[in-house]
Motif scaffolding. Sequence first.
Motif, PDB file in Angstrom:
ATOM      1  N   LYS A  65       0.833  -1.210   0.000  1.00 50.19           N
ATOM      2  CA  LYS A  65       0.000   0.000   0.000  1.00 50.19           C
ATOM      3  C   LYS A  65       0.859   1.248   0.000  1.00 50.19           C
ATOM      4  CE  LYS A  65      -2.484   3.436   1.983  1.00 50.19           C
ATOM      5  NZ  LYS A  65      -1.938   4.687   2.559  1.00 50.19           N
ATOM      6  N   ARG A  66       1.882   1.260   0.825  1.00 54.35           N
ATOM      7  CA  ARG A  66       2.761   2.427   0.915  1.00 54.35           C
ATOM      8  C   ARG A  66       3.483   2.683  -0.400  1.00 54.35           C
ATOM      9  NH1 ARG A  66       8.007   2.275   2.995  1.00 54.35           N
ATOM     10  NH2 ARG A  66       7.586   0.303   4.031  1.00 54.35           N
ATOM     11  N   TYR A  67       3.959   1.627  -1.035  1.00 59.02           N
ATOM     12  CA  TYR A  67       4.707   1.759  -2.288  1.00 59.02           C
ATOM     13  C   TYR A  67       3.800   2.261  -3.418  1.00 59.02           C
ATOM     14  CZ  TYR A  67       7.520   0.309  -6.342  1.00 59.02           C
ATOM     15  OH  TYR A  67       8.229   0.288  -7.523  1.00 59.02           O
ATOM     16  N   LEU A  68       2.634   1.649  -3.574  1.00 62.12           N
ATOM     17  CA  LEU A  68       1.746   2.043  -4.666  1.00 62.12           C
ATOM     18  C   LEU A  68       1.187   3.447  -4.448  1.00 62.12           C
ATOM     19  CD1 LEU A  68      -0.174  -1.295  -5.344  1.00 62.12           C
ATOM     20  CD2 LEU A  68       1.716  -0.312  -6.652  1.00 62.12           C
ATOM     21  N   SER A  69       0.897   3.803  -3.201  1.00 59.61           N
ATOM     22  CA  SER A  69       0.424   5.158  -2.922  1.00 59.61           C
ATOM     23  C   SER A  69       1.503   6.174  -3.253  1.00 59.61           C
ATOM     24  CB  SER A  69       0.010   5.284  -1.450  1.00 59.61           C
ATOM     25  OG  SER A  69      -1.092   4.462  -1.151  1.00 59.61           O
ATOM     26  N   TRP A  70       2.742   5.843  -2.928  1.00 61.82           N
ATOM     27  CA  TRP A  70       3.858   6.741  -3.224  1.00 61.82           C
ATOM     28  C   TRP A  70       4.025   6.923  -4.733  1.00 61.82           C
ATOM     29  CZ3 TRP A  70       8.824   5.646  -5.378  1.00 61.82           C
ATOM     30  CH2 TRP A  70       9.783   6.641  -5.204  1.00 61.82           C
ATOM     31  N   MET A 107       8.009   6.911   5.424  1.00 60.21           N
ATOM     32  CA  MET A 107       7.119   7.257   6.525  1.00 60.21           C
ATOM     33  C   MET A 107       5.665   7.384   6.091  1.00 60.21           C
ATOM     34  SD  MET A 107       9.553   7.024   8.479  1.00 60.21           S
ATOM     35  CE  MET A 107       8.573   7.121   9.969  1.00 60.21           C
ATOM     36  N   ASP A 108       5.354   6.981   4.848  1.00 64.76           N
ATOM     37  CA  ASP A 108       3.972   6.945   4.350  1.00 64.76           C
ATOM     38  C   ASP A 108       3.297   8.319   4.456  1.00 64.76           C
ATOM     39  OD1 ASP A 108       1.863   5.759   3.113  1.00 64.76           O
ATOM     40  OD2 ASP A 108       1.008   4.868   4.924  1.00 64.76           O
ATOM     41  N   ILE A 109       4.004   9.338   4.022  1.00 63.55           N
ATOM     42  CA  ILE A 109       3.470  10.698   4.012  1.00 63.55           C
ATOM     43  C   ILE A 109       2.844  10.950   2.644  1.00 63.55           C
ATOM     44  CG2 ILE A 109       4.070  13.157   4.154  1.00 63.55           C
ATOM     45  CD1 ILE A 109       6.339  12.300   6.047  1.00 63.55           C
ATOM     46  N   PRO A 110       1.605  11.412   2.574  1.00 64.32           N
ATOM     47  CA  PRO A 110       0.938  11.608   1.283  1.00 64.32           C
ATOM     48  C   PRO A 110       1.713  12.543   0.373  1.00 64.32           C
ATOM     49  CG  PRO A 110      -0.634  11.787   3.095  1.00 64.32           C
ATOM     50  CD  PRO A 110       0.721  11.744   3.713  1.00 64.32           C
ATOM     51  N   THR A 111       1.650  12.279  -0.916  1.00 61.15           N
ATOM     52  CA  THR A 111       2.371  13.108  -1.874  1.00 61.15           C
ATOM     53  C   THR A 111       1.875  14.544  -1.862  1.00 61.15           C
ATOM     54  OG1 THR A 111       0.835  12.394  -3.617  1.00 61.15           O
ATOM     55  CG2 THR A 111       2.909  11.183  -3.396  1.00 61.15           C
ATOM     56  N   THR A 112       0.628  14.769  -1.447  1.00 61.60           N
ATOM     57  CA  THR A 112       0.112  16.134  -1.373  1.00 61.60           C
ATOM     58  C   THR A 112       0.826  16.951  -0.308  1.00 61.60           C
ATOM     59  OG1 THR A 112      -1.640  15.291   0.068  1.00 61.60           O
ATOM     60  CG2 THR A 112      -2.171  15.586  -2.264  1.00 61.60           C
ATOM     61  N   GLN A 113       1.417  16.286   0.684  1.00 65.54           N
ATOM     62  CA  GLN A 113       2.136  16.988   1.741  1.00 65.54           C
ATOM     63  C   GLN A 113       3.650  16.934   1.552  1.00 65.54           C
ATOM     64  OE1 GLN A 113       0.895  15.805   5.664  1.00 65.54           O
ATOM     65  NE2 GLN A 113      -1.275  16.018   5.211  1.00 65.54           N
ATOM     66  N   MET A 114       4.117  16.058   0.668  1.00 67.97           N
ATOM     67  CA  MET A 114       5.546  15.865   0.475  1.00 67.97           C
ATOM     68  C   MET A 114       6.309  17.168   0.211  1.00 67.97           C
ATOM     69  SD  MET A 114       7.415  13.923  -2.678  1.00 67.97           S
ATOM     70  CE  MET A 114       6.447  12.436  -2.552  1.00 67.97           C
ATOM     71  N   PRO A 115       5.879  18.035  -0.731  1.00 62.31           N
ATOM     72  CA  PRO A 115       6.678  19.226  -1.028  1.00 62.31           C
ATOM     73  C   PRO A 115       6.716  20.245   0.095  1.00 62.31           C
ATOM     74  CG  PRO A 115       5.143  18.702  -2.822  1.00 62.31           C
ATOM     75  CD  PRO A 115       4.732  17.913  -1.635  1.00 62.31           C
ATOM     76  N   ASP A 116       5.859  20.094   1.104  1.00 55.00           N
ATOM     77  CA  ASP A 116       5.805  21.047   2.199  1.00 55.00           C
ATOM     78  C   ASP A 116       6.520  20.558   3.450  1.00 55.00           C
ATOM     79  OD1 ASP A 116       4.223  23.066   0.886  1.00 55.00           O
ATOM     80  OD2 ASP A 116       2.529  21.695   1.021  1.00 55.00           O
TER      81      ASP A 116
END
Length: 593
Positions: free
Chosen positions: A78-83, A513-522
Amino acid sequence: MHSERLHRLPYKDLGTTEGSSPMGGLFFDTPRFANSDPFFRFQRFGHDDMHTDSDHKLVVVMVGLPARGKSYIVKKVKRYLSWLGFQTKIFNVGDRRRLSSSAGESMRFADGRREDKSCAECSSPGIHTVPCTECETRHPSSFFDPDNESAKHIREQVAIEVFDDLLRWLQAGGQVAIHDATNSTIERRRALIDRLVSQADVNLLFVESICTNQIIINRNIKLKTRSPDYIGIDPEVAEADFRARLRNYERAYRTIGAVEERLDVQYCKIIDVGKKVIAYNIQGFLESQVVFYLMNMNLEPRVIYITRHGESEDNVAGRIGGDASLAPSGVKYSKALARFIDRRRLEFAVEVEEASHHASGAATSISASSTPGTCSEPEAGSPCPEHLRRYRRYRRGEPDFEVWTSMLKRAMETVEYFDPQRYHVKNIKSLNEIYAGKCEGMTYSEIARDFPEEFEARQLDKFYYRYPGIGGESYADVVLRLQQVIVELERIRHSVLLVTHRAMARTLLAYFMDIPTTQMPDMELPLGYVYACEPRPFGNFLRVWRYDPRIDDFEEVDASAALKIRCSQSSFSDSKSVPPLPSPAETTYYSAR
């Protein structure tokens, strides 16, 4: 195998309308424009006119006995595919079973008393004579007896209900759904296959986890005694009940084989945490991504250290990109980093060696649950031979630790003080900083002045925004660039230090750390921090160190406080609020005392 355009991976939009993902993601049929207008230079894939394998949905159905690592595999997939950008969700049958009002049987102590200190449903902590609503539906081992027809009917009914929920979620826009259950009988698997007959656009992949390593099984059983089924129950009582449950499952268990092959079903068997992998009839793009990823996982004790390079001359000037050398402060950091990794390498080797003693029955201060090794079972009272070999190799100075850097000068100069006789140093272009195109070497104030539309577009959508000019990249591009790096980090069986850049560190930590891509750049990842991700059976364990130039050394800090996310107006309605850092079940943050 069907043809596939590998560059057309689906990514999520930041929309917040009804029907979006938990992080506000929607899927748009918007082409990848080469238009010079910055507002159209975003990556969103998935045309109706481009039907590829990635347009199909995928159901991953787990198979295997309890305590064989299924949940570990599920969370990693799940973590890999979400990333990668696929909308992925786990559907856990055990969670639904515990909520079933028709369960009938519930766990009790012999005297009818039960301690509910950690039960969220209980109104107050302490000793209760009447179980709460949630605890009424916790099931003892007799509930899993294959001869218990009424309980069997309930279990099958719950599994099908969860599968139906899964299909509804896929039809509403999801892409990959994971059915997390034992699914250990041919009858259950056949019922799930029949359920998919009418779903022409949904592919099926069985993933069976088989484990013969008794050390891993025993460790997983210990972890199971902390599950919701055993809240407030004495650990010895819980373990005895779970082992009885396991024996019941073993009586009915049938591995995947000839029946599924006659039905031409895709399946993959993972044996002993990836030591052996059997893949059958794998055809789709998503399926091949999952299988390839699972082929590279392991549970060897190791740490993945991630840090940015030392301060460069461009950092001092506030310029992005470029290929500047280190400033004097960066050189000082690089020397301290080499000393720190030397020290941490020895400390971790000792921790592993002590943990192996504990796992084999010797009395030490290290918890058995912190030992993620997969070595063969040693003789009673003896340390794990593989762990001792690794420890002694370190003491002899033989290199079993790699250092990876980008191919930019500031990163390569940061590792100049590492002893090449003790470290394998590799320069990897994939770790280069995100390329800013025409904005390379500029300050943000200069970009706002010279390219105001570009500056505004980037603020609206940092993940999908692509810098202008030849070779300009977005964070979405970076994810694709780092995909093979992630697979290699999952494959290697020793520790590694990655000396890279801010966008790269954000992308790597978002994966681990399974952080959503929407938050990654911040994510705020300043210079001078070292992030240590340790893969463990329950997920990734994070520790963080901060460099203090006053003492010219590193000090450990609270990991959950160190990973901060700046508020992005495009992602959050309240621009003054600070979004909480997600802390999924598979992620643990170390709190420094």
